[in-house]
Scaffold this active site. Structure first.
Site, PDB file in Angstrom:
ATOM      1  N   LYS A   1      36.015  31.990  24.661  1.00 35.93           N
ATOM      2  CA  LYS A   1      34.705  32.619  24.874  1.00 35.93           C
ATOM      3  C   LYS A   1      34.653  33.217  26.271  1.00 35.93           C
ATOM      4  CE  LYS A   1      33.077  31.288  20.882  1.00 35.93           C
ATOM      5  NZ  LYS A   1      34.416  31.098  20.318  1.00 35.93           N
ATOM      6  N   ASP A   2      33.681  34.118  26.433  1.00 38.06           N
ATOM      7  CA  ASP A   2      33.518  34.867  27.670  1.00 38.06           C
ATOM      8  C   ASP A   2      33.156  34.037  28.875  1.00 38.06           C
ATOM      9  OD1 ASP A   2      34.113  37.366  27.121  1.00 38.06           O
ATOM     10  OD2 ASP A   2      32.101  37.982  26.609  1.00 38.06           O
ATOM     11  N   LYS A   3      33.323  34.676  30.021  1.00 37.70           N
ATOM     12  CA  LYS A   3      32.861  34.091  31.269  1.00 37.70           C
ATOM     13  C   LYS A   3      31.374  34.371  31.470  1.00 37.70           C
ATOM     14  CE  LYS A   3      33.393  34.163  36.244  1.00 37.70           C
ATOM     15  NZ  LYS A   3      32.002  34.465  36.563  1.00 37.70           N
TER      16      LYS A   3
END
Length: 701
Positions: A333-335
């Protein structure tokens, strides 16, 4: 990571913004399931002002009039990267998540800390060049084959990820359930299952020692230590004290030392550089007796803010004193977002995991359960997004048209800009050189000086390389060796410039494969733009659809009955077929121009052989909903998070009338699709940093 400041001005206001971007050769964070990194994905500070352009065509974006509202920026946070794609033998579909686990060594963790010390950005002409001038050398959407929209509604402007909390991602499990954090309790087990006894307190610790240990644990003095005298204690009592410290204060290591003739148990912080040099390495999980009737894997829900998955795993592993590879997950998942996903860890109890909630910021662990199996990449069904676009300039009618089009028609399933890097040397060019077996060019593209925004030490490293071609001398200019440039230079210094293939192999496999996958993505984007241009949004004779996992070429009669949503296009490879219409023939022309043989995409280095895959042209999100909300305070939260629900915090208040308007949307996407491309379709904007900064130059001083 690079930084540069932008100043935006308007009637009666001024705002300075920090821009952050990766060096060439380093990677934007990729989501191996649904990728939604956004425009400034891996920043260590607040995002740059991300103002979308309202446009109906590809007219120059600078012609648009600026908004006159002040820009408010999210708060400061921290971190890095990685992604990969499968290369199975048979035809494969790009609706499955890509990737493999990536871990960092302790040496890399130390360098990560060293990277916290910021260096100024250096422009092409030195200090005087503004960030916008630097970014004129970057990529725009047309550079990577992104040309078309599917809808005909009028676009409008808005700000994405003004605050990282404006972007919330919930994983969708393989059972089709949205993963949520709603229970922080530890599972109650039978007596037999409670064999793994861990101390919860220790009378031997004084209040002063407990405070010292707490300070050490919370990084207030991570290079220090706390010494506890145990001269008169038995071995059993000392063992209990070791376990008590490690359980009550996750992240601390202990060992017994003799000082001035007396015995002490000395506690160090596991992440401290001096401690890492002195304390034994945490190579594997500690041996606890594990109940036979308990599954070997503790599954839990990880809620994280403003950290990517791999960095979160590394943090957890350091605090638990285990290797990162004992963790498994279904997708990264994204930052720059709030994300919720399921994680599994081998033989770490829920009790130990729950202790981390006391000492980790921007993390919450819960919904614990024991199971017999780990998680596997690609098992997820997708991701559910809750996104707020702030300060939108549109009518309710425009919103209705845009969101109905997204719901009913969808968007072109392009690979997003984060797939291709941000500098003047795009990643797909490196991938093309690898496929051409042109290793001198691979080395040159990664290491040569380039115009644009770069950290000072990277500029010095490149200049040293250009002047001396000496890998050891260039390597000395890099304080952070874990970047791609550093790993390649280390390989060249070890194996020599005549063994570039071997030297390149020192770069982690996922990073190496990202280059060639970037080239595949560039070809796919380019050919799909041609396909939509030539034939529009209907299936035609010669298109491909998947039947039982195998690609089938449509006849004219079949095409009349087939939905465009079933049509796929291939990523180039040796195990795919191509459309038989004119656009299909364009693949051969494009690869020929790039000096590649479409009939021979097997590489002499097996890792770089392209099997190819199939990917749907259009994606139609599910569970689409939206509302226009109004607010006065730009910092007010507009999404109710899982943690806020657990803490019984009040719901966000939406005003009937407010100074600002925002579009709140929710939708679900399958794996391997980019939410930024869905938002692009709604707003009719260019998602590249280059165009966003050009749009905003009117505010620069």
């Amino acid at each position: 990571m690079f930084r540069a400041a932008l100043r935006f001005t308007g009637p009666g206001w001024t705002r300075t913004v920090t821009h952050c971007l990766h060096p060439a050769g380093s990677w934007h964070s990729h989501n191996q399931s649904t990728n939604i990194t956004g425009f400034y994905s891996n920043q260590k500070t607040s995002p740059a002002f991300q103002q979308f352009s309202s446009r109906d065509s590809f007219a120059p974006m600078e012609d648009k009039e600026p908004l006159t509202e002040p820009i408010h920026i999210g708060e400061k946070r921290t971190c890095p990267e990685e992604d990969s794609e499968p290369s199975a033998k048979r035809a494969r579909v790009q609706d499955e998540a890509n990737g493999s686990h990536v871990t960092k060594t302790k040496e890399e963790d130390e360098e990560l800390e060293a990277d916290e010390e910021e260096e100024p950005l250096v422009g092409e002409d030195g200090e005087g060049e503004s960030f916008a001038d630097m970014m004129k050398h970057g990529l725009s959407e047309v550079d990577v084959g992104i040309h078309k929209f599917v809808s005909d509604h009028k676009g409008f402007s808005g700000i994405l990820k003004e605050r990282y909390s404006d972007f919330v991602v919930h994983e969708i499990s393989k059972e089709g359930k949205i993963v949520r954090l709603d229970d922080l309790s530890v599972p109650v087990e039978t007596e037999e299952a409670s064999v793994e006894v861990e101390p919860t307190d220790c009378q031997a610790l004084t209040e002063e020692q407990k405070q010292q240990l707490a300070d050490l644990q919370l990084f207030k003095n991570k290079e220090g230590n706390v010494a506890i005298e145990v001269e008169n204690d038995s071995k059993e009592k000392r063992t209990l004290l070791h376990k008590a410290v490690k359980t009550l204060y996750p992240g601390l290591e202990t060992k017994t030392e003799e000082r001035e003739g007396k015995k002490f148990i000395v506690a160090y912080h596991a992440a401290g550089k001096k401690a890492l040099a002195e304390v034994r390495t945490a190579a594997a999980p500690r041996k606890h007796s594990w109940p036979k009737n308990r599954g070997s894997f503790c599954h839990f829900v990880l809620y994280k803010e403003n950290k990517d998955t791999m960095d979160a795993i590394n943090v957890l592993s350091r605090f638990l004193r285990v290797r990162p590879n004992v963790f498994s997950y279904m997708g990264t998942k994204d930052k720059r977002a709030i994300t919720v996903q399921e994680i599994a860890v081998l033989k770490i109890s829920a009790e130990r995991l729950s202790h981390l909630n006391k000492c980790l910021m921007n993390f919450k662990l819960g919904n614990f359960s024991y199971k017999k199996h780990p998680l596997k990449l690609g098992e997820l069904q997708g991701n559910h997004f809750t996104v707020v676009l702030r300060n939108v300039s549109c009518s309710d009618e425009q919103v209705e048209q845009a969101m109905m089009s997204l719901r009913d028609t969808g968007f072109i399933n392009y690979y997003g800009m984060q797939r291709f890097g941000t500098t003047a040397v795009p990643t797909h060019q490196v991938g093309r050189a690898i496929l051409q077996n042109n290793w001198t060019e691979v080395m040159d593209l990664i290491l040569k000086p380039r115009p644009g925004a770069e950290k000072g030490y990277l500029v010095k490293c490149r200049e040293e390389w250009a002047q001396t071609q000496d890998p050891e001398a260039a390597l000395k200019k890099l304080p952070v060796k874990r970047c791609v440039e550093g790993q390649l230079l280390r390989g060249l210094s070890m194996y020599g410039k005549k063994n570039i293939i071997t030297a390149f192999g020192l770069i982690p496999r996922n990073n190496r494969l990202m280059y060639i996958h970037s080239y595949q993505s560039f070809v796919w984007n380019t050919m799909v733009s041609r396909r939509v241009e030539a034939y529009g949004l209907k299936a035609v004779e010669g298109d491909l659809v998947l039947r039982g996992g195998t690609a089938h070429v449509l006849t004219a009669e079949e095409a009349e009955k087939q939905s465009i949503h079933d049509v796929v296009m291939p990523l180039p490879g040796f195990d795919v077929i191509y459309p038989t219409h004119e656009v299909g023939k364009g693949y051969r022309d494009l690869l020929t121009v790039d000096n590649l043989d479409i009939d021979n995409l097997r590489h002499k280095v097996r890792d770089y052989s392209l099997a190819g895959a199939y990917r749907r042209i259009l994606i139609r999100p599910s569970d689409v909903s939206w509302e226009v909300i109004q607010y006065d305070d730009p910092k007010v939260p507009l999404i109710y998070t899982d943690v806020e629900k657990l803490e019984n915090k009040s719901l966000p208040v939406y005003l009937k009338e407010g100074k600002y308007r925002a579009l709140k949307m929710e939708f679900s996407l399958p794996p391997s699709t980019y939410a930024t491309m869905a938002i692009r379709e709604v707003l009719k904007m260019d998602t590249s940093i280059k165009n966003q900064t050009q749009l905003n130059t009117v505010w620069l001083n």
